[in-house]
Write a protein that holds these residues in place. Structure first.
Motif, PDB file in Angstrom:
ATOM      1  N   GLU C  54     -57.564  -0.414  85.516  1.00 47.02           N
ATOM      2  CA  GLU C  54     -57.347  -0.041  86.912  1.00 47.02           C
ATOM      3  C   GLU C  54     -56.954   1.434  87.002  1.00 47.02           C
ATOM      4  O   GLU C  54     -56.246   1.944  86.149  1.00 47.02           O
ATOM      5  N   ARG C  55     -57.416   2.111  88.055  1.00 51.42           N
ATOM      6  CA  ARG C  55     -56.984   3.484  88.274  1.00 51.42           C
ATOM      7  C   ARG C  55     -55.724   3.429  89.140  1.00 51.42           C
ATOM      8  O   ARG C  55     -55.678   2.695  90.134  1.00 51.42           O
ATOM      9  N   VAL C  56     -54.731   4.182  88.722  1.00 50.20           N
ATOM     10  CA  VAL C  56     -53.485   4.199  89.494  1.00 50.20           C
ATOM     11  C   VAL C  56     -53.198   5.622  89.935  1.00 50.20           C
ATOM     12  O   VAL C  56     -53.671   6.595  89.341  1.00 50.20           O
ATOM     13  N   LEU C  57     -52.427   5.712  91.013  1.00 49.72           N
ATOM     14  CA  LEU C  57     -52.025   7.025  91.513  1.00 49.72           C
ATOM     15  C   LEU C  57     -50.601   7.307  91.090  1.00 49.72           C
ATOM     16  O   LEU C  57     -49.831   6.395  90.774  1.00 49.72           O
ATOM     17  N   LYS C  58     -50.248   8.557  91.130  1.00 43.43           N
ATOM     18  CA  LYS C  58     -48.884   8.942  90.753  1.00 43.43           C
ATOM     19  C   LYS C  58     -47.892   8.258  91.695  1.00 43.43           C
ATOM     20  O   LYS C  58     -48.075   8.285  92.920  1.00 43.43           O
ATOM     21  N   GLY C  59     -46.886   7.630  91.103  1.00 38.43           N
ATOM     22  CA  GLY C  59     -45.872   6.979  91.919  1.00 38.43           C
ATOM     23  C   GLY C  59     -46.235   5.581  92.350  1.00 38.43           C
ATOM     24  O   GLY C  59     -45.457   4.924  93.032  1.00 38.43           O
ATOM     25  N   THR C  77     -48.142   9.419  86.660  1.00 41.55           N
ATOM     26  CA  THR C  77     -49.164  10.356  87.118  1.00 41.55           C
ATOM     27  C   THR C  77     -50.410   9.532  87.449  1.00 41.55           C
ATOM     28  O   THR C  77     -50.438   8.328  87.206  1.00 41.55           O
ATOM     29  N   SER C  78     -51.424  10.185  88.017  1.00 44.93           N
ATOM     30  CA  SER C  78     -52.642   9.434  88.318  1.00 44.93           C
ATOM     31  C   SER C  78     -53.489   9.332  87.055  1.00 44.93           C
ATOM     32  O   SER C  78     -53.474  10.232  86.215  1.00 44.93           O
ATOM     33  N   GLY C  79     -54.232   8.221  86.951  1.00 44.29           N
ATOM     34  CA  GLY C  79     -55.028   8.019  85.750  1.00 44.29           C
ATOM     35  C   GLY C  79     -55.411   6.562  85.625  1.00 44.29           C
ATOM     36  O   GLY C  79     -55.318   5.794  86.586  1.00 44.29           O
ATOM     37  N   THR C  80     -55.825   6.186  84.421  1.00 41.62           N
ATOM     38  CA  THR C  80     -56.325   4.841  84.192  1.00 41.62           C
ATOM     39  C   THR C  80     -55.400   4.099  83.242  1.00 41.62           C
ATOM     40  O   THR C  80     -54.975   4.648  82.214  1.00 41.62           O
ATOM     41  N   VAL C 284     -40.371   8.856  88.571  1.00 41.49           N
ATOM     42  CA  VAL C 284     -41.424   8.984  87.569  1.00 41.49           C
ATOM     43  C   VAL C 284     -41.168  10.112  86.577  1.00 41.49           C
ATOM     44  O   VAL C 284     -41.931  10.314  85.648  1.00 41.49           O
ATOM     45  N   SER C 285     -40.083  10.864  86.802  1.00 38.48           N
ATOM     46  CA  SER C 285     -39.783  11.921  85.839  1.00 38.48           C
ATOM     47  C   SER C 285     -38.279  12.102  85.780  1.00 38.48           C
ATOM     48  O   SER C 285     -37.552  11.612  86.647  1.00 38.48           O
TER      49      SER C 285
END
Lengths: 182, 343, 565
Positions: C54-59, C77-80, C284-285
């Motif tokens: 699944e592709r997810v977005l940051k947060g 972060t955004s990514g897979t 997230v950070s």
């Protein structure tokens, strides 16, 4: 000479009376021995001791009929505890009764035919299922007694050792010994 | 895997013991000054015996030699035994005392950290019970005795028990100031009369009072350096002072004054070097005060009414016995718990 | 100026804080791959809510909280998502835990950011928002922050922990220096939610720049917060000890600060609260100190899930570095491997060498010197606890308040015998916990076994009773038949009983029939003809099934109520 003797006798009698009175007056209403022993046993109800459950084994120990080294699930620590409770010497396990790592039973649900034999064997009712329905182990209640393994006609029950996980991980005893090996 | 913390403060057992040994130096120096160098021989004998016994026991108990021999604890025990017995004694006296202290009082109980009794005091107790005669021949301070032995003659005596022709042991030695006080009081003399005897100095025994002061000086260093807790010496010396003070006020003819008690016998070395052995003393602040008071009380009682001239050793051993009980009784309140929450 | 209080003990280890505070916080570059554990907070691990691939977005939420004490996990972060499996994490056991692997797409594209105006928020809404945003205590305990707002009693003082007492760690110090204003805004949100007036910000006096920055931010905000310099002593940053220093109140053993009307948050948590509420950014950070045996010790703002090896590489470890410690040198844990991921609890990573942290010499026996007791901030008797722990005398250890030990390590720091005291306490604690667990399991097993025995016994009895009844009934029937055949004789008492029972059963059957007749399905009135037709069809089918079942039943089982035969 005679006076001294009399004094001693009188003193002994007096102290004896005090002790007797104290034993009645301050008697501790403790649980009977068998119950104390039962509290030490691990309650797997596995029958490896040769008795049909932990309570009968506890009764047998209390009566002096059974040895204290017959309970492999209790481990050596269990023997130590029993030895301490009963005021006897520690006794190591016999050859045919060695403790095994803790495990829970697991039913291969593909093979299970729903015969209920294991349900009848389980001493703590930790198997859910009904006739001609698939059975499953309630892992949190399984004591790992292995009593359900032999009755299974299709050998679908296996014992899975409980693996160390983050949730049950324990800090180790510090290994830096006093003795230097080098 | 190692557990945190990963950093430590470099103060090790051997450094602590070493500082205690340094603190003994002024007392020993004054000892040599007033009584001659025989004490050094005695110390050497006791220390050698202590180290040899320690090594033997470690070997027998299958323990590593090096860390335990280099922690200076056996060395300290040897020193304390030598300082508590007469310096001009046959060589086997310090050797037996040290060997017994290390082998029985220390290692048979489990070695460093596990002994319930102060090994040095057990060694002393064994000697005074087994060899009471040899244990009473204390050297006279220089200038008091009728004759003085040279170092060579002393060595000769220590190893062969033979004196130069025409000399009597009694002429060289005397009993301790405490012993003399006790004997003379029995003979009906008053305290002030007794203290006019030549063996007495300004506060207590001539020479020995200065040695005691030397030990007190070393003890103060240990206090300042926070090597020993302050509660023990304060409670012990305070109790001794208070008791002897009260008795002295009531009847000065039969009871010696407080400072006499402070500076005689093993009071000072006991207060700063023996009672403060951490292994055999309580671990709580209140426990240490109770321990010190108890030791002070017993010391005074033994000195005044007991069968031995000095009571520090027996007081220490008796109080050592009470340590587990004292510790259990005096557990302190912990953070976030009220007093009444405690057991 | 408020009067400060003292707590017992404490130590003054060299702080080594200057090294990593020379340069400002640096933003760590996007790593090639992130590993995000689902257990980053105290309590239950989060449950994955994303699929592999699944592709997810940051947060974006990737793990949702389970149970009361739990928190959310988000994509940093955004990514897979390329894997959800067991991965090695920063834990002394070196055991793996469930993690999501995220390969960033480099866009760092934020998902929906829900900003809120805290003044309009109720405490309940804020709690929900913090739970959704994955805010946990960043001081190291990672306790879900929303739980700390669930105060059953009135909180009258809010303590903000900027003490940062452990050596080497400077992430809070740098955060206060650079982002004081945001921290103060976060504090104001927490203060509002708790409804308190007094806010005390405690900062150790070895951080003068942080103190002045915070003071300036407080002055600018015109909130009546008090910035207080507290004496530098380890472990002054322990929440209970900071509360004692600032308010003089001792949080009772086994209780929470709220029980004495105080709540405590870390400065970094306050900052995270501000970001979550006023910027809608989930956690997230975080800022993490990289220090020790490295060329360029400094603080990084890094994404959760960044491998420590990336951060350490940025600071260039020196050649003799042979291990890494997460957290400070007093309470940190040695990393099982340097490529494990940064988590919410990671405030610092120290590159260690044998020169920097010499391995302890072999432990000597305890000589009861009580240096440990003198420094214990909880006023325990560490030498006794050690004695009980090493002889496995756990009951006694508990009696001597082992569980009040905060494992600060001050005792082991001063121990002249170099005994690993803290490890003994940890060992004893985990053994006691395991034994408690075993005890409970044994009690449960006993109870269940006893119930089973009881059940079997009961079933046996019931069976015997049924059998006896059957026999009686048979006998009675026989007798009745004989009686009927012969001249009418008075009924036997047994048959009489049988009769009444039969009557009762008949009555019950009649009642049931009556009920069935009177009971009408509610929705069967005013039906359309089609519906009626359908119902009839169903009834026919049902009747057919009934007849089939009756046939089968006659073969298999005897009829249930077979009293008369």
């Amino acid at each position: 000479m005679i006076t001294a003797l009399w004094i001693m006798v009188a003193l002994a009698a007096l102290l004896g009376m005090i002790l007797g009175y104290a034993s009645i007056r301050f008697r501790v209403e403790g649980n009977p021995l068998a119950e104390k022993i039962d509290a030490v046993l691990p309650q797997t109800q596995c029958g490896q001791c040769g008795y049909p459950g932990c309570k009968p084994y506890a009764d047998a120990i209390a009566k002096g009929e059974a040895d204290i080294n017959l309970c492999p699930p209790g481990g050596e620590e269990g023997i130590h505890k029993l030895a301490e409770l009963l005021g006897v010497e520690f006794k190591p396990f016999g050859e045919n009764a060695q403790p095994k790592p803790k495990a829970v039973a697991f039913i291969d649900e593909q093979t299970c035919i729903g015969c209920t034999l294991c349900i009848q064997a389980c001493p703590v009712d930790a198997i859910a299922g009904a006739a001609k329905q698939m059975h499953t182990i309630i892992a949190s209640e399984c004591t790992g007694c292995e009593l359900c393994v032999p009755p299974c006609p299709v050998d679908c029950i296996s014992m899975l050792p409980i693996e160390e996980q983050l949730t049950n991980w324990k800090w180790r005893y510090p290994v830096y010994a006093l003795r230097q090996t080098s | 895997m190692l557990s945190s913390p990963f950093i430590t403060r470099p103060l090790s057992v051997d450094r602590i013991m070493l500082r205690v040994l340094y603190a003994l130096v002024p007392g020993i120096a004054l000892y040599v000054w007033y009584f001659g160098p025989a004490i050094l021989v005695s110390i050497a004998l006791a220390v050698t015996a202590a180290l040899a016994t320690e090594a033997l026991m470690l070997k027998l108990r299958d323990r590593p030699l090096r860390p335990f021999l280099s922690d200076y604890s056996a060395l300290l025990t040897g020193c304390l035994i030598a300082l508590s017995i007469p310096p001009l004694a046959p060589w086997w006296l310090p050797v037996i005392g040290s060997a017994f202290a290390i082998a029985v009082a220390k290692h048979l109980y489990g070695g460093l950290g596990s002994n319930p009794f102060n090994p040095a005091m057990i060694g002393y107790a064994v000697l005074i019970i087994s060899f009471p005669h040899e244990m009473t021949h204390w050297l006279s301070p220089q200038g008091v005795g009728q004759s003085v032995l040279s170092l060579g003659q002393q060595l000769h005596y220590i190893f062969t028990s033979a004196l130069p022709a025409g000399m009597q042991l009694d002429a060289l030695t005397m009993s301790t100031p405490l012993d003399t006080l006790k004997t003379q009081l029995h003979l009906g003399m008053t305290v002030s009369d007794i203290r006019d005897l030549p063996i007495y100095g300004r506060l207590a025994g001539k020479g020995s009072e200065m040695v005691a002061a030397g030990f007190a000086l070393g003890g103060l260093y240990l206090l300042v350096a926070r090597i020993i807790p302050w509660q023990l010496p304060l409670a012990f010396l305070g109790t001794l002072f208070a008791l002897s003070g009260v008795f002295n006020l009531i009847d000065p003819t039969h009871y010696a004054p407080p400072l006499f008690h402070w500076f005689s016998g093993a009071a000072m070395i006991g207060a700063f070097f023996i009672l403060t052995d951490p292994i055999t003393s309580p671990t709580t602040a209140r426990g240490r005060i109770i321990f010190g008071i108890g030791a002070g009380l017993l010391t005074f009682l033994i000195r005044t009414y007991g069968g031995f001239p000095d009571g520090v050793a027996f007081a220490t051993i008796l109080m050592n016995m009470c340590v587990p009980l004292i510790d259990t009784w005096t557990q302190p309140r912990i953070f976030g718990k009220k007093k009444e929450d405690k057991r | 100026m408020i009067r400060l209080h003292r707590f017992h003990g404490g130590i003054h280890p060299p702080t080594h804080k200057a090294e990593s505070t020379r340069t400002p916080i640096m933003s760590a570059p996007l790593p090639a791959q992130l590993t995000i554990p689902f257990r980053q907070h105290a309590g239950e691990a989060a449950k994955p809510v994303v699929q592999v691939g699944e592709r997810v977005l940051k947060g974006q939420l990737i793990g949702e909280p389970v149970g009361a004490i739990s928190s959310s996990i988000h994509a940093p972060t955004s990514g897979t998502i390329t894997a959800i499996d067991l991965q090695q994490i920063a834990h002394p056991s070196a055991l793996p835990d469930l993690c999501a692997t995220l390969v960033p797409d480099g866009l760092d594209e934020w998902g929906v950011r829900q900003t809120l105006s805290y003044r309009q928020l109720s405490s309940d809404e804020l709690q929900k928002h913090l739970r959704r945003s994955g805010i946990v205590g960043l001081g190291g305990a990672v306790f879900p922050s929303d739980m700390k707002l669930r105060h059953p009693i009135v909180v009258d003082t809010l303590v903000i922990n900027g003490a940062e007492c452990e050596p080497y760690i400077t992430c809070d110090d740098m955060l206060m220096r650079e982002r004081a204003e945001a921290i103060v805004r976060g504090i104001e949100i927490l203060r509002h939610a708790l409804g308190t007036d007094a806010v005390l910000i405690g900062i150790e006096d070895n951080k003068p720049q942080a103190i002045s920055a915070m003071q300036r931010a407080v002055d600018d905000s015109s909130h009546p917060f008090k910035v207080i310099a507290v004496p530098t002593v380890y472990p002054g940053g322990s929440a209970k000890h900071l509360i004692k220093v600032l308010t003089g109140v001792e949080v009772p053993s086994g209780k929470l600060p709220t029980d004495v009307g105080v709540q405590c948050y870390n400065v970094a948590t306050a900052y995270a609260v501000h970001r979550a509420v006023e910027h809608g950014e989930t956690l997230v950070s975080r800022v993490v100190t990289v220090t020790g045996n490295v060329e360029q010790p400094r603080n990084y703002e890094a994404l959760i899930g960044t491998p420590f090896s990336d951060l350490v590489a940025l600071s260039i470890p020196k050649a003799d570095t042979n291990r890494y410690i997460m957290g400070g040198p007093m309470m940190g844990v040695e990393l099982p491997a340097v490529n494990v991921p940064l988590v919410k609890a990671s405030n610092c990573v120290i590159a260690a060498s044998d020169a920097l942290f010499p391995p302890p010499p072999a432990a000597m026996p305890c000589i009861r010197c009580t240096r440990c007791a003198q420094v214990c901030p909880v006023e325990l008797q560490p030498q006794d606890l050690y004695w009980f722990a090493q002889s496995h005398n756990f009951g006694k250890a508990q009696e001597y308040d082992l569980f009040d030990c905060i494992e600060c390590g001050a005792c082991a720091y001063v121990c002249p015998s170099s005994i690993p005291l803290v490890q003994y306490y940890r060992y004893a604690k985990s053994e006691i916990r395991a034994r408690d667990h075993e005890k409970r399991a044994a009690d449960l097993a006993r109870e269940r076994h006893e119930f089973r025995q009881f059940r079997i016994e009961r079933e046996k009895q019931e069976k015997a009773e049924r059998l006896a009844q059957k026999e009686r009934a048979a006998a009675a029937a026989k007798a009745a038949a004989e009686a009927a055949a012969a001249i009418p004789t008075p009924l036997e008492p047994n048959a009489d009983a049988e009769d009444t029972q039969q009557m009762r059963i008949d009555a019950a059957l009649a009642r049931a029939k009556e009920q069935a007749a009177t009971a009408h399905p509610r929705n069967t009135e005013a039906l359309t003809p089609e519906q009626r037709a359908e119902i009839e069809a169903i009834e026919v089918r049902r009747a057919h099934i009934h007849s089939l079942a009756a046939d089968a039943g006659a073969d298999d089982e005897p009829p249930k109520n077979s009293q008369g035969n």
